[in-house]
Design a protein around this motif. Structure first.
Motif: not given
Length: 221
Positions: A128-140
């Protein structure tokens, strides 16, 4: 802390494009931050091409930590151009043809249907690639998609690790540490806050003191 050349170049590139800026910012968490990172400002073909190269460099440099993968997945919406740029960079730089996929926010009920665009995920190892992890919602949310598809998580790559505690009153872990612990997969960043501070020291940047103070107050081990 020794900076890799790709990390030094990425920080310089992010500052030049206004993606990484320094000043007095109020974050969504309510914290006062001396810096701000906005990957949305990588908004041209040239900058996106370079960004993909930095992601590919981080993946190569940290290959001993990242499990082997078959598909690069970008969570909608910011992850969509990132996954495409990353596999293009891998193809051009390494000659390796890696598949990519991303999700729709709403499933399509006509044509091929479903919520996944691009490569099929079933039975594959997903990076998985994303810009940042703040609360982790997109990764979950991505993990739910990966599990439902019968695939496994190989790891996660983001542009920057803020290396700061979560928002919970008793939180001692960063969002990235929580993701690693919850899913048992590595989360790799192109650069960390520590890398940024080290770069600023090399440049004798006036923001160093404020950055170090912020890290002392909110940083994790």
């Amino acid at each position: 802390m020794v900076l890799e050349q790709y990390q030094r170049d990425f920080i310089s590139f992010a500052i030049a494009n206004g993606v990484l800026s320094f000043g007095d910012y109020t974050l969504k968490s309510g914290r006062k931050s001396p810096y701000f990172f906005n990957a949305g400002k990588f908004s041209s073909g040239a900058s996106l091409s370079k960004l993909g190269q930095y992601y590919a460099a981080a993946i190569s440099a940290r290959s001993a930590e990242i499990n082997s993968f078959d598909v690069v997945f970008g969570p909608a919406y910011k992850g969509i151009p990132l996954c495409a740029a990353t596999v293009i960079a891998i193809a051009n730089g390494e000659g390796r043809d890696v598949q990519y996929a991303f999700n729709r926010k709403e499933a399509k009920d006509h044509g091929e249907g479903g919520s996944i665009v691009g490569a099929a995920l079933q039975g594959k190892r997903i990076l998985v690639v994303d810009d940042v992890i703040t609360a982790g919602t997109a990764i979950r949310e991505s993990m739910d998609i990966i599990r439902e598809a019968g695939a496994t998580l190989a790891g996660v790559v983001v542009a920057i690790d803020r290396q700061e505690k979560g928002r919970g009153e008793n939180s001692a872990q960063s969002a990235i540490q929580e993701i690693e612990q919850q899913y048992g997969a590595p989360v790799v960043a192109v650069v960390t806050l520590g890398n940024v501070v080290e770069y600023l020291k090399e440049q004798n940047n006036e923001s160093v003191a404020a950055m170090e103070e912020y890290r002392r107050e909110y940083g994790v081990n």
